[in-house]
Design an enzyme around this catalytic site. Structure first.
Site, mmCIF file in Angstrom:
data_model
loop_
_atom_site.group_PDB
_atom_site.id
_atom_site.type_symbol
_atom_site.label_atom_id
_atom_site.label_comp_id
_atom_site.label_asym_id
_atom_site.label_seq_id
_atom_site.Cartn_x
_atom_site.Cartn_y
_atom_site.Cartn_z
ATOM 1 N N ALA A 177 6.066 -4.462 -1.853
ATOM 2 C CA ALA A 177 5.727 -5.820 -1.383
ATOM 3 C C ALA A 177 4.953 -6.559 -2.473
ATOM 4 O O ALA A 177 4.371 -5.929 -3.367
ATOM 5 C CB ALA A 177 4.893 -5.753 -0.108
ATOM 6 N N PHE A 178 4.933 -7.877 -2.367
ATOM 7 C CA PHE A 178 4.308 -8.684 -3.432
ATOM 8 C C PHE A 178 2.821 -8.403 -3.585
ATOM 9 O O PHE A 178 2.234 -8.684 -4.620
ATOM 10 C CB PHE A 178 4.556 -10.173 -3.176
ATOM 11 C CG PHE A 178 3.649 -10.839 -2.168
ATOM 12 C CD1 PHE A 178 3.876 -10.710 -0.808
ATOM 13 C CD2 PHE A 178 2.573 -11.611 -2.580
ATOM 14 C CE1 PHE A 178 3.052 -11.339 0.117
ATOM 15 C CE2 PHE A 178 1.748 -12.245 -1.666
ATOM 16 C CZ PHE A 178 1.983 -12.098 -0.313
ATOM 17 N N LYS A 179 2.201 -7.839 -2.570
ATOM 18 C CA LYS A 179 0.755 -7.609 -2.636
ATOM 19 C C LYS A 179 0.387 -6.692 -3.793
ATOM 20 O O LYS A 179 -0.728 -6.740 -4.304
ATOM 21 C CB LYS A 179 0.256 -6.985 -1.336
ATOM 22 C CG LYS A 179 0.657 -7.707 -0.083
ATOM 23 C CD LYS A 179 -0.181 -8.930 0.160
ATOM 24 C CE LYS A 179 0.282 -9.645 1.414
ATOM 25 N NZ LYS A 179 -0.554 -10.732 1.815
ATOM 26 N N ASP A 180 1.343 -5.813 -4.197
ATOM 27 C CA ASP A 180 1.049 -4.876 -5.287
ATOM 28 C C ASP A 180 0.718 -5.609 -6.585
ATOM 29 O O ASP A 180 -0.022 -5.089 -7.417
ATOM 30 C CB ASP A 180 2.256 -3.959 -5.541
ATOM 31 C CG ASP A 180 2.497 -2.989 -4.385
ATOM 32 O OD1 ASP A 180 1.523 -2.566 -3.741
ATOM 33 O OD2 ASP A 180 3.674 -2.657 -4.128
ATOM 34 N N LEU B 231 -2.902 -6.381 -6.138
ATOM 35 C CA LEU B 231 -3.795 -5.288 -5.715
ATOM 36 C C LEU B 231 -3.812 -4.118 -6.683
ATOM 37 O O LEU B 231 -4.817 -3.400 -6.759
ATOM 38 C CB LEU B 231 -3.438 -4.850 -4.293
ATOM 39 C CG LEU B 231 -4.057 -5.815 -3.270
ATOM 40 C CD1 LEU B 231 -3.392 -5.669 -1.911
ATOM 41 C CD2 LEU B 231 -5.551 -5.604 -3.155
#
Ligand SMILES: Cc1ncc(COP(=O)(O)O)c(C=O)c1O
Ligand SMILES: N[C@@H](CCOP(=O)(O)O)C(=O)O
Length: 484
Positions: free
Chosen positions: A110-113, A116
């Site tokens: 997911a784009f959060k990586d 994060l």
């Protein structure tokens, strides 16, 4: 670079202090004291940079001299070495007018990586440099939690507690969080929605004595690093698409929940990236679309949708947008947020609404339309969209574009994370091996009531012992230093 609160109630802080503070101590959100302005000449110089080097140029504008450039470069390279694609966030052409910016090649798909992985390394760096205790508290509708855990699991000196709405995340999201066996990870499945989880963590961060006692740190987009790290891919995609389509006007369509991803695009535009239009795409939880169209920001009843990560009513970063909408007037933002707390909604006058509509085009996508887009895109191109990306693609196709406009939809997750929606669309997929393997692992999580008191109690148990031990170590070290 200094950071100020959207509510103006704290003295400006530096980058590291801002990272550690997370939510501003006056309850507002941190924003850069000024936004760097980039000339067309600078953009052209940066056009040929790798994703990592582009991040270094952009991110160092915000860290100033608080992290030496060589160490920052090492941190960025390490963060993106975990991605499965050499370009980190490649751009893919679906048809002449539509490109996808694939943001899901990191460890949790997911784009959060993107942000994060970097924030996890920034926390490690700060912990090593300053000895600060890192006790992370986060709320998730599925993706942030999995990604934050992947960023810090097993890291010495770091503990993480994630709140997620029980039964309201996809199976794969749940497994990604709960199959992690490291002792520094605590998953709390709460009896409520993501909005409850976010309200609870904001209340706990807002209790400054509690936050300081337990060294609470934020990994949600409350933390300004999350937004800053997401700016890079707007620049990267702009360079790639204009190479293929010179002279075209580039718009971005962004699936939106907590308004962090789209807000990063808004900042990129304010910094000088020539973005034609920013399209705000939501699912049936459409508070932001109603705000753009009607000028009123008023939560409605929660709707469970096929894009569960965007099942959000109160969007955290909306306050950051108000700050810029009102010319960085912190008094105005404070007033509006008090109004929102007191009345449960806020309204902007029609003159300001014109500015909102100049900043964003907006469209909310109904459940059926989301599935139709997944199905149709697969039939037309063989490409399988995840349901969040499908909302962006639907919105981009619905809002009339100007001649010569090319739309880039942000592909924020891999479809394997949301197989429930793919099956409902009548399609099948095979899982990447990393995801298939999760189904055989034991799960670890605790159930918790959705109240601030109950969560505070769990945090006292989870962070308390570590806090006492770390403080004792710190005192002993200080004592030894004094003796020397
Ligand atoms: C897959 C996916 N797409 C889109 C979004 C929306 O992003 P934002 O919350 O930054 O608006 C989220 C989470 O919120 C998400 O997990
Ligand atoms: N969709 C998010 C919600 C939290 O948003 P954040 O960007 O503030 O972390 C999630 O997947 O958890």
């Amino acid at each position: 670079m200094k950071y100020v609160s959207t509510r103006g109630g704290i003295a400006p802080v530096g980058f590291i202090e801002g990272v550690l503070m997370g939510l501003a101590d006056d309850g507002g959100l941190l924003v850069p004291e000024h936004l760097p302005q980039l000339s067309r000449g600078t953009l052209e110089q940066w056009r040929g940079l790798s994703y990592q080097d582009l991040t270094l140029e952009l991110f160092s504008l915000f860290t100033g001299d608080e992290i030496p450039r060589t160490e920052l470069k090492a941190m960025i390279d390490e963060s993106y070495a975990t991605f499965r694609h050499p370009e980190v966030t490649p751009v893919r052409r679906l048809n002449d007018d539509l490109y996808l910016l694939e943001l899901f090649h990191g460890p949790t798909f997911a784009f959060k990586d993107v942000a994060l992985q970097l924030l996890g390394n920034v926390y490690s760096y700060i912990s090593q440099q300053t000895g600060s205790i890192i006790h992370i508290l986060g709320a998730t509708s599925g993706d942030t939690g999995a990604s934050a855990i992947a960023g810090v699991r097993g890291k010495p000196g770091v503990r993480i507690c994630i709140l997620y709405p029980e039964g309201r995340v996809s199976k794969v999201q749940e497994l990604q969080m709960t199959t992690i066996q490291d002792e520094n990870v605590l998953n709390l499945a709460i009896d409520g929605t993501f909005d409850d989880a976010q309200r609870i963590i904001k209340e706990l961060f807002g209790d400054v004595a509690f936050k300081q006692r337990y060294h609470l740190r934020a990994i949600n987009s409350i933390n300004i690093v999350r937004i800053l790290a997401q700016i890079t891919y707007y620049f990267y995609a702009y360079f790639r698409v204009t190479e293929e389509r010179p002279g075209s006007n580039i718009s971005f369509s962004v699936p939106t929940g907590n308004f962090g991803d789209l807000f990063a695009g808004y900042l990129a535009k304010r910094m000088g990236l020539p973005i034609e239009r920013l399209v705000l795409a939501t699912n049936e939880n459409d508070i932001l679309v109603r705000f753009v169209q009607e000028g009123e920001y008023r939560p409605a009843a929660f709707r469970g949708t096929y894009s569960p990560s965007m099942d959000i009513q109160v969007a955290s970063n909306f306050e950051r947008y108000l700050y810029y909408l009102y010319g960085e007037d912190t008094g105005k933002v404070s007033g509006l947020m008090s109004e929102f707390r007191a009345q449960g909604f806020l309204k902007v006058p029609s003159a300001d609404q014109e500015q909102v509509q100049a900043d964003f085009a907006a469209h909310s996508v109904q459940n059926d339309a989301c599935l139709d887009t997944i199905r149709q895109t697969y039939q037309d191109t063989g490409y399988l969209l995840d349901p969040h990306t499908a909302c962006a693609v639907t919105a981009a196709g619905t809002l009339t574009s100007a001649a010569g406009e090319v739309s880039v939809s942000l592909a924020t997750a891999h479809p394997a994370k949301f197989n429930e929606a793919i099956l409902l669309a009548g399609l099948e997929q095979s899982f990447p091996p990393e995801i298939a393997a999760l189904f055989n692992l034991p799960q670890r999580q605790q159930l918790a009531p959705a109240t601030t008191e109950a969560i505070a109690g769990r945090l006292r148990d989870f962070f308390g012992a570590a806090t006492d031990a770390a403080q004792l170590r710190e005192e002993l070290l200080l004592g030894e230093r004094d003796r020397v």
